[in-house]
Design a protein around this motif. Sequence first.
Motif, PDB file in Angstrom:
ATOM      1  N   LEU A   1       0.833  -1.199   0.000  1.00 53.01           N
ATOM      2  CA  LEU A   1       0.000   0.000   0.000  1.00 53.01           C
ATOM      3  C   LEU A   1       0.868   1.250   0.000  1.00 53.01           C
ATOM      4  O   LEU A   1       2.009   1.248   0.460  1.00 53.01           O
ATOM      5  CB  LEU A   1      -0.924   0.018   1.220  1.00 53.01           C
ATOM      6  N   GLY A   2       0.304   2.336  -0.531  1.00 54.35           N
ATOM      7  CA  GLY A   2       1.011   3.607  -0.584  1.00 54.35           C
ATOM      8  C   GLY A   2       1.325   4.014  -2.009  1.00 54.35           C
ATOM      9  O   GLY A   2       1.059   3.282  -2.972  1.00 54.35           O
ATOM     10  N   LEU A   3       1.884   5.204  -2.146  1.00 53.06           N
ATOM     11  CA  LEU A   3       2.303   5.730  -3.439  1.00 53.06           C
ATOM     12  C   LEU A   3       3.825   5.744  -3.488  1.00 53.06           C
ATOM     13  O   LEU A   3       4.478   6.212  -2.558  1.00 53.06           O
ATOM     14  CB  LEU A   3       1.759   7.149  -3.643  1.00 53.06           C
ATOM     15  N   PHE A   4       4.383   5.246  -4.593  1.00 51.64           N
ATOM     16  CA  PHE A   4       5.832   5.164  -4.745  1.00 51.64           C
ATOM     17  C   PHE A   4       6.260   5.930  -5.989  1.00 51.64           C
ATOM     18  O   PHE A   4       5.568   5.903  -7.018  1.00 51.64           O
ATOM     19  CB  PHE A   4       6.277   3.704  -4.861  1.00 51.64           C
ATOM     20  N   ASP A   5       7.416   6.602  -5.891  1.00 49.42           N
ATOM     21  CA  ASP A   5       7.909   7.344  -7.043  1.00 49.42           C
ATOM     22  C   ASP A   5       8.737   6.433  -7.953  1.00 49.42           C
ATOM     23  O   ASP A   5       8.864   5.224  -7.706  1.00 49.42           O
ATOM     24  CB  ASP A   5       8.690   8.584  -6.604  1.00 49.42           C
ATOM     25  N   LYS A   6       9.314   7.009  -8.991  1.00 45.47           N
ATOM     26  CA  LYS A   6      10.025   6.209  -9.992  1.00 45.47           C
ATOM     27  C   LYS A   6      11.310   5.591  -9.460  1.00 45.47           C
ATOM     28  O   LYS A   6      11.890   4.710 -10.105  1.00 45.47           O
ATOM     29  CB  LYS A   6      10.319   7.055 -11.223  1.00 45.47           C
ATOM     30  N   HIS A   7      11.758   6.050  -8.284  1.00 41.85           N
ATOM     31  CA  HIS A   7      12.937   5.458  -7.648  1.00 41.85           C
ATOM     32  C   HIS A   7      12.542   4.479  -6.545  1.00 41.85           C
ATOM     33  O   HIS A   7      13.386   4.084  -5.742  1.00 41.85           O
ATOM     34  CB  HIS A   7      13.824   6.556  -7.065  1.00 41.85           C
ATOM     35  N   ALA A   8      11.264   4.111  -6.493  1.00 45.81           N
ATOM     36  CA  ALA A   8      10.716   3.176  -5.504  1.00 45.81           C
ATOM     37  C   ALA A   8      10.723   3.748  -4.093  1.00 45.81           C
ATOM     38  O   ALA A   8      10.688   2.997  -3.111  1.00 45.81           O
ATOM     39  CB  ALA A   8      11.448   1.840  -5.539  1.00 45.81           C
ATOM     40  N   ASN A   9      10.746   5.081  -3.977  1.00 49.56           N
ATOM     41  CA  ASN A   9      10.654   5.726  -2.671  1.00 49.56           C
ATOM     42  C   ASN A   9       9.187   5.943  -2.310  1.00 49.56           C
ATOM     43  O   ASN A   9       8.389   6.375  -3.151  1.00 49.56           O
ATOM     44  CB  ASN A   9      11.373   7.076  -2.683  1.00 49.56           C
ATOM     45  N   LEU A  10       8.839   5.651  -1.066  1.00 47.23           N
ATOM     46  CA  LEU A  10       7.473   5.844  -0.591  1.00 47.23           C
ATOM     47  C   LEU A  10       7.195   7.332  -0.405  1.00 47.23           C
ATOM     48  O   LEU A  10       7.938   8.032   0.277  1.00 47.23           O
ATOM     49  CB  LEU A  10       7.273   5.102   0.734  1.00 47.23           C
ATOM     50  N   MET A  11       6.110   7.836  -1.019  1.00 51.72           N
ATOM     51  CA  MET A  11       5.717   9.234  -0.854  1.00 51.72           C
ATOM     52  C   MET A  11       4.860   9.391   0.400  1.00 51.72           C
ATOM     53  O   MET A  11       4.060   8.510   0.724  1.00 51.72           O
ATOM     54  CB  MET A  11       4.861   9.713  -2.033  1.00 51.72           C
ATOM     55  N   TYR A  12       5.008  10.520   1.068  1.00 56.72           N
ATOM     56  CA  TYR A  12       4.041  10.845   2.113  1.00 56.72           C
ATOM     57  C   TYR A  12       2.728  11.207   1.428  1.00 56.72           C
ATOM     58  O   TYR A  12       2.694  12.038   0.518  1.00 56.72           O
ATOM     59  CB  TYR A  12       4.514  12.021   2.972  1.00 56.72           C
ATOM     60  N   SER A  13       1.628  10.582   1.841  1.00 59.47           N
ATOM     61  CA  SER A  13       0.338  10.829   1.202  1.00 59.47           C
ATOM     62  C   SER A  13      -0.779  10.574   2.198  1.00 59.47           C
ATOM     63  O   SER A  13      -0.576   9.954   3.244  1.00 59.47           O
ATOM     64  CB  SER A  13       0.162   9.935  -0.033  1.00 59.47           C
ATOM     65  N   VAL A  14      -1.975  11.059   1.867  1.00 58.03           N
ATOM     66  CA  VAL A  14      -3.146  10.859   2.717  1.00 58.03           C
ATOM     67  C   VAL A  14      -4.297  10.351   1.861  1.00 58.03           C
ATOM     68  O   VAL A  14      -4.325  10.544   0.637  1.00 58.03           O
ATOM     69  CB  VAL A  14      -3.562  12.160   3.442  1.00 58.03           C
ATOM     70  N   GLY A  15      -5.255   9.692   2.505  1.00 58.07           N
ATOM     71  CA  GLY A  15      -6.442   9.197   1.819  1.00 58.07           C
ATOM     72  C   GLY A  15      -7.693   9.829   2.401  1.00 58.07           C
ATOM     73  O   GLY A  15      -7.869   9.868   3.620  1.00 58.07           O
ATOM     74  N   LEU A  16      -8.557  10.347   1.548  1.00 54.60           N
ATOM     75  CA  LEU A  16      -9.787  11.013   1.966  1.00 54.60           C
ATOM     76  C   LEU A  16     -10.972  10.321   1.300  1.00 54.60           C
ATOM     77  O   LEU A  16     -11.034  10.223   0.076  1.00 54.60           O
ATOM     78  CB  LEU A  16      -9.752  12.495   1.588  1.00 54.60           C
ATOM     79  N   GLY A  17     -11.907   9.843   2.115  1.00 55.18           N
ATOM     80  CA  GLY A  17     -12.974   8.995   1.607  1.00 55.18           C
ATOM     81  C   GLY A  17     -14.246   9.716   1.228  1.00 55.18           C
ATOM     82  O   GLY A  17     -14.252  10.903   0.896  1.00 55.18           O
TER      83      GLY A  17
END
Length: 278
Positions: free
Chosen positions: A251-267
């Motif tokens: 789970l999560g969003l990853f950039d092109k270097h496979a680094n995890l981005m800080y992100s939030v989910g709003l339902g």
Amino acid sequence: MLTRKFSLLHFILLLLVLSCSTESPLTPALKDHSVIATSIKLEQKGYAASALDSLILVVTGDGIDRIKQALIIEGTKAQAHLQVPTDVKLKMEVTGYQDTTAVLYGSKEFIGKKDSTAQVQIKLDFLVPTLILSPPDTVLQIGDRIHLHLAARNVDNMSTFGAEVHFDPTKLQVVELDREDTFLRSNHGSIMQLEFTKDNSAGTVKAVLGIFPASSAVSGSGNIGVIVFEAIAPDTTDISIRIDNQSHSDLGLFDKHANLMYSVGLGSRLFIQQSAAH
């Protein structure tokens, strides 16, 4: 925090500016001040005030004390009453928070006039990569179906997308899942579907998609997929997005270097009513 911002939302502030008097139920009379009743509504589809934990309005201007007001959130609207000086240029800033994280921000200058009504639009930008469900608030009846779009906002070089949508299976059932590939293919990459499944017993939808090659990562905002729900019981029910990488490594969003981005989910929030036949 990313510095790139994508204009996605607007708030409308309806400002009723009244001259103060001892008869005002809102504030005591103060010389050269006025009272404004603010009503803020999210104008654009794709977001709900109810998805936020707090919404803060700050008013500043030359020669006045800083005014800070927490707005009362109800669905797509937020309201408050506060006192401001008249005939002074004011800066009105709105910040939306999830937990303690600032997710949305916008500002607008305004001059209050006595005994007048004004409409001020404040454009809000996402401050961090955010996953949303759109539309955010919908009223439907038992047996109705609704298409909710799972979308990414303000991502920067995203190459992998992993999210889990949670819903109450006693109120909703998923009847269809579809990908929406235009955004993920926008940098000429192909899509690897690692998982895109539903579990109507557990009340979950899981989407894990990758872009190949990673150098074709995408930036900006766009839809990822659509979930078709059918309402099966009356209630007000929330649908949440979980992207906790510590609980599930995919789970999560990853950039092109496979680094995890800080992100939030709003339902999203659905208001299910009895059908007319009942």
